[in-house]
Design a protein around this motif. Structure first.
Motif, PDB file in Angstrom:
ATOM      1  N   ILE A   4       0.836  -1.203   0.000  1.00 16.83           N
ATOM      2  CA  ILE A   4       0.000   0.000   0.000  1.00 16.83           C
ATOM      3  C   ILE A   4       0.872   1.254   0.000  1.00 16.83           C
ATOM      4  O   ILE A   4       0.550   2.257  -0.650  1.00 16.83           O
ATOM      5  CB  ILE A   4      -1.001   0.020   1.187  1.00 16.83           C
ATOM      6  CG1 ILE A   4      -1.957   1.209   1.088  1.00 16.83           C
ATOM      7  CG2 ILE A   4      -0.313   0.102   2.507  1.00 16.83           C
ATOM      8  CD1 ILE A   4      -2.952   1.096   0.016  1.00 16.83           C
ATOM      9  N   VAL A   5       1.994   1.209   0.690  1.00 14.05           N
ATOM     10  CA  VAL A   5       2.918   2.336   0.744  1.00 14.05           C
ATOM     11  C   VAL A   5       3.566   2.545  -0.626  1.00 14.05           C
ATOM     12  O   VAL A   5       3.677   3.676  -1.110  1.00 14.05           O
ATOM     13  CB  VAL A   5       3.987   2.109   1.837  1.00 14.05           C
ATOM     14  CG1 VAL A   5       5.117   3.102   1.726  1.00 14.05           C
ATOM     15  CG2 VAL A   5       3.343   2.163   3.217  1.00 14.05           C
ATOM     16  N   VAL A   6       3.983   1.455  -1.254  1.00  9.15           N
ATOM     17  CA  VAL A   6       4.601   1.548  -2.583  1.00  9.15           C
ATOM     18  C   VAL A   6       3.600   2.133  -3.582  1.00  9.15           C
ATOM     19  O   VAL A   6       3.917   3.062  -4.332  1.00  9.15           O
ATOM     20  CB  VAL A   6       5.106   0.166  -3.049  1.00  9.15           C
ATOM     21  CG1 VAL A   6       5.594   0.228  -4.487  1.00  9.15           C
ATOM     22  CG2 VAL A   6       6.205  -0.329  -2.115  1.00  9.15           C
ATOM     23  N   ALA A   7       2.381   1.601  -3.568  1.00  8.39           N
ATOM     24  CA  ALA A   7       1.357   2.089  -4.496  1.00  8.39           C
ATOM     25  C   ALA A   7       1.011   3.541  -4.220  1.00  8.39           C
ATOM     26  O   ALA A   7       0.901   4.354  -5.148  1.00  8.39           O
ATOM     27  CB  ALA A   7       0.111   1.214  -4.398  1.00  8.39           C
ATOM     28  N   GLU A  90      -6.800   4.199   6.114  1.00 14.70           N
ATOM     29  CA  GLU A  90      -7.052   5.544   5.617  1.00 14.70           C
ATOM     30  C   GLU A  90      -6.180   5.851   4.399  1.00 14.70           C
ATOM     31  O   GLU A  90      -6.625   6.491   3.448  1.00 14.70           O
ATOM     32  CB  GLU A  90      -6.817   6.581   6.713  1.00 14.70           C
ATOM     33  CG  GLU A  90      -7.316   7.939   6.320  1.00 14.70           C
ATOM     34  CD  GLU A  90      -7.347   8.928   7.477  1.00 14.70           C
ATOM     35  OE1 GLU A  90      -7.427  10.122   7.173  1.00 14.70           O
ATOM     36  OE2 GLU A  90      -7.293   8.512   8.643  1.00 14.70           O
ATOM     37  N   LEU A  91      -4.940   5.357   4.419  1.00 15.20           N
ATOM     38  CA  LEU A  91      -4.075   5.543   3.254  1.00 15.20           C
ATOM     39  C   LEU A  91      -4.649   4.808   2.045  1.00 15.20           C
ATOM     40  O   LEU A  91      -4.635   5.332   0.937  1.00 15.20           O
ATOM     41  CB  LEU A  91      -2.656   5.069   3.562  1.00 15.20           C
ATOM     42  CG  LEU A  91      -1.632   5.267   2.451  1.00 15.20           C
ATOM     43  CD1 LEU A  91      -1.521   6.741   2.051  1.00 15.20           C
ATOM     44  CD2 LEU A  91      -0.276   4.719   2.888  1.00 15.20           C
ATOM     45  N   LEU A  95      -5.719   6.471  -1.472  1.00 14.58           N
ATOM     46  CA  LEU A  95      -5.241   5.889  -2.731  1.00 14.58           C
ATOM     47  C   LEU A  95      -6.409   5.596  -3.663  1.00 14.58           C
ATOM     48  O   LEU A  95      -6.401   5.980  -4.832  1.00 14.58           O
ATOM     49  CB  LEU A  95      -4.442   4.618  -2.448  1.00 14.58           C
ATOM     50  CG  LEU A  95      -3.920   3.860  -3.673  1.00 14.58           C
ATOM     51  CD1 LEU A  95      -2.924   4.703  -4.448  1.00 14.58           C
ATOM     52  CD2 LEU A  95      -3.298   2.546  -3.233  1.00 14.58           C
ATOM     53  N   ASP A  96      -7.441   4.936  -3.134  1.00 17.34           N
ATOM     54  CA  ASP A  96      -8.580   4.525  -3.961  1.00 17.34           C
ATOM     55  C   ASP A  96      -9.453   5.692  -4.404  1.00 17.34           C
ATOM     56  O   ASP A  96      -9.939   5.715  -5.537  1.00 17.34           O
ATOM     57  CB  ASP A  96      -9.443   3.508  -3.211  1.00 17.34           C
ATOM     58  CG  ASP A  96      -8.749   2.177  -3.016  1.00 17.34           C
ATOM     59  OD1 ASP A  96      -7.741   1.916  -3.697  1.00 17.34           O
ATOM     60  OD2 ASP A  96      -9.204   1.395  -2.161  1.00 17.34           O
TER      61      ASP A  96
END
Length: 138
Positions: A4-7, A90-91, A95-96
């Motif tokens: 999720i951090v990479v994306a 929340e991240l 992102l979404d």
């Protein structure tokens, strides 16, 4: 590093050159405000500077700068989630809802991830692919 951090780091830098940038920026500053409120305004300024760098890199045809910025923001997001792992949800929402919709189809593909699981028993064979696959058996 968490996918999720990479994306999110990659999508963040790509979204900097879009019309929805202000909304994405506000949501990211909001994340910082929850974990490190004393740094939220500084992060806002650094995001603005990064956006200027991305726009200049795109004008110059310099994808290396964009990749470097994505890596830097991935590391920052990684540290933020390390302090408060509950922010991962929340991240993902940011992102979404804010970052991914602003991206082109190619950029969406670049931030995607594939998770595959398989178990083989006996004489079974498993072929998995996240994209094209060509198998030649004799």
């Amino acid at each position: 590093m968490d996918p999720i951090v990479v994306a999110a780091g990659t999508a963040l830098v790509s979204a900097m050159a879009t019309d929805v940038w202000q909304q994405a920026r506000d949501q990211l500053v909001g994340l910082w405000r929850r974990v490190r409120p004393e740094q939220a305004e500084v992060i806002g300024g650094e995001l603005a500077q990064a956006r200027d760098d991305v726009l200049a890199a795109r004008r110059a045809g310099d994808p290396d700068t964009e990749r470097a910025l994505a890596g830097a923001w991935q590391l920052r997001l990684h540290r933020l989630l390390a302090e408060d792992p509950a922010l991962a949800g929340e991240l993902r929402r940011v992102l979404d809802e804010a970052l991914t919709p602003a991206l082109t189809a190619d950029e969406r593909t670049a931030i995607g991830s594939v998770v595959m699981n398989a178990t083989a028993t006996g004489q079974a064979r498993i072929y998995q692919s996240g994209r094209d696959q060509h198998i030649t058996e004799r």
